[in-house]
Write an enzyme that holds these catalytic residues in place. Structure first.
Site, PDB file in Angstrom:
ATOM      1  N   GLU A 258      51.611  -0.886 128.114  1.00  0.00           N
ATOM      2  CA  GLU A 258      50.953  -0.433 126.895  1.00  0.00           C
ATOM      3  C   GLU A 258      49.540   0.088 127.201  1.00  0.00           C
ATOM      4  OE1 GLU A 258      52.605  -0.077 124.258  1.00  0.00           O
ATOM      5  OE2 GLU A 258      53.416  -1.912 123.395  1.00  0.00           O
TER       6      GLU A 258
ATOM      7  N   ASP B 153      62.291  -2.283 131.975  1.00  0.00           N
ATOM      8  CA  ASP B 153      61.665  -3.223 131.051  1.00  0.00           C
ATOM      9  C   ASP B 153      62.699  -3.902 130.176  1.00  0.00           C
ATOM     10  OD1 ASP B 153      62.325  -0.941 129.599  1.00  0.00           O
ATOM     11  OD2 ASP B 153      60.323  -0.584 128.826  1.00  0.00           O
TER      12      ASP B 153
ATOM     13  N   ASN C 227      52.771   5.808 121.944  1.00  0.00           N
ATOM     14  CA  ASN C 227      51.369   5.534 122.289  1.00  0.00           C
ATOM     15  C   ASN C 227      51.098   5.788 123.777  1.00  0.00           C
ATOM     16  OD1 ASN C 227      52.706   3.451 123.489  1.00  0.00           O
ATOM     17  ND2 ASN C 227      51.634   1.797 122.411  1.00  0.00           N
TER      18      ASN C 227
ATOM     19  N   HIS D 159      52.998   4.734 126.322  1.00  0.00           N
ATOM     20  CA  HIS D 159      53.435   3.721 127.282  1.00  0.00           C
ATOM     21  C   HIS D 159      54.586   4.233 128.147  1.00  0.00           C
ATOM     22  CE1 HIS D 159      56.298   1.638 124.154  1.00  0.00           C
ATOM     23  NE2 HIS D 159      57.022   2.400 124.949  1.00  0.00           N
TER      24      HIS D 159
HETATM   25  C1  GLP Z   1      60.474   1.868 124.487  1.00  0.00           C
HETATM   26  C2  GLP Z   1      60.757   1.395 125.901  1.00  0.00           C
HETATM   27  C3  GLP Z   1      60.520   2.475 126.893  1.00  0.00           C
HETATM   28  C4  GLP Z   1      61.108   3.768 126.368  1.00  0.00           C
HETATM   29  C5  GLP Z   1      60.304   4.226 125.191  1.00  0.00           C
HETATM   30  C6  GLP Z   1      60.836   5.492 124.529  1.00  0.00           C
HETATM   31  O1  GLP Z   1      59.404   1.193 123.961  1.00  0.00           O
HETATM   32  N1  GLP Z   1      59.975   0.266 126.273  1.00  0.00           N
HETATM   33  O2  GLP Z   1      61.102   2.089 128.124  1.00  0.00           O
HETATM   34  O3  GLP Z   1      61.052   4.729 127.375  1.00  0.00           O
HETATM   35  O4  GLP Z   1      60.157   3.214 124.243  1.00  0.00           O
HETATM   36  O5  GLP Z   1      61.929   5.227 123.700  1.00  0.00           O
HETATM   37  P1  GLP Z   1      62.770   6.375 123.021  1.00  0.00           P
HETATM   38  O6  GLP Z   1      63.440   7.108 124.114  1.00  0.00           O
HETATM   39  O7  GLP Z   1      63.755   5.666 122.134  1.00  0.00           O
HETATM   40  O8  GLP Z   1      61.830   7.226 122.275  1.00  0.00           O
END
Ligand code: GLP
Length: 272
Positions: free
Chosen positions: A166, A90, A159, A161
């Site tokens: 989402e 993403d 949340n 995702h």
């Molecule tokens: C973000 C990204 C995801 C990621 C997630 C967790 O929103 N879009 O690809 O896996 O959040 O992030 P973190 O590892 O910083 O908690």
């Protein structure tokens, strides 16, 4: 309260319990180093088995230790990612690949460059592509041309995702543009210490692209993930929690920090 085996309610309870056990394995890690080692061993095993593996990568705080460990192993000649091909999951919509906030830049800096992946083995989403729908289609075509994903490594949003899919996302979608939720944007503002305006939209591989991966490694770190992990552990596919789309995957490994084990169980009853 314990029910006697012949109590008619015990049958019902057994059925409910059965539903609530995910088909996947959750490995609870007691330390960051254990988490990193197991995750890196997982990726290393794939690369040993299939050096030209096709891998989708997450961004965020969670995979940083994994990337550092893989880079260290590559430097020590204990692993080679030279033949593997990489995609990202993403990115933000509208940002160029070298924007300081872009996931493409993050992955290049933290993993792809230091581990020594050749440019021709990298395909990252172009968040600022002029024809974004064409970019989405081209991205899917590139994954398909590479033979499909061997491994999708995923982080988890607070949340629920995965990628930027989402809550409420269409599980049959491929790569597409998404409107980012308020929760996601707020989390990201905090992560960037408010230095950047977080875009309103993202671009993400879809859930159908993710679940088509031959293998999935879900990485779960951070207290904020307890509710999403609890929803996953409840074992019931629910579009309100995109991570539950993984429940039926045949080759899913979940690595989670041990602190979340009790929190996740306690939070399982919390309504969304
Ligand atoms: C973000 C990204 C995801 C990621 C997630 C967790 O929103 N879009 O690809 O896996 O959040 O992030 P973190 O590892 O910083 O908690």
């Amino acid at each position: 309260m314990r029910l006697k085996a012949h109590d008619p309610r015990s049958k019902h309870i057994k059925r409910v319990l059965k539903m609530s056990v995910p088909t996947s394995t959750i490995l609870w890690c007691r330390s960051g180093s254990e988490f990193t080692r197991i995750a890196a061993d997982h990726v290393a095993a794939l690369l040993a088995r299939k050096p030209e593996a096709v891998i989708a990568l997450p961004t965020g705080q969670t995979p940083l230790g994994l990337y550092a460990e893989l880079v260290a192993r590559a430097a020590a000649k204990r692993l080679s990612a030279a033949q593997a091909r990489f995609f990202n999951l993403d990115d933000y919509l509208g940002l160029s690949v070298d924007h300081p906030l872009s996931y493409a830049r993050f992955l290049r800096e933290h993993f792809l460059m230091p581990v020594g992946v050749a440019e021709e083995h990298i395909r990252l989403l172009q968040g600022d592509a002029v024809g974004i729908q064409t970019e989405c289609g081209d991205y899917e075509a590139a994954i398909e041309a590479a033979g499909g994903l061997d491994l999708a490594i995923l982080g988890l949003g607070t949340n629920g995702h995965i990628g930027f899919n989402e809550p409420g996302s269409d599980w049959s979608a491929q790569t597409h543009v998404v409107s980012l939720s308020q929760e996601t944007r707020t989390t990201h503002v905090a992560q960037t210490q408010g230095k950047f305006v977080i875009p309103e939209y993202g671009i993400t591989v879809g859930i159908s692209t993710i679940v088509a991966a031959r293998e999935i490694l879900l990485l779960v770190v951070g207290g904020g993930k307890a509710r999403a992990l609890a929803a996953f552990r409840a074992g019931i596919p629910d579009p309100k929690w995109p991570v539950t789309a993984l429940l039926t995957h045949r080759n899913l490994t979940v690595l989670a920090e041990a602190e979340l084990q009790s929190a996740a169980v306690a939070d399982v009853m919390v309504p969304h």
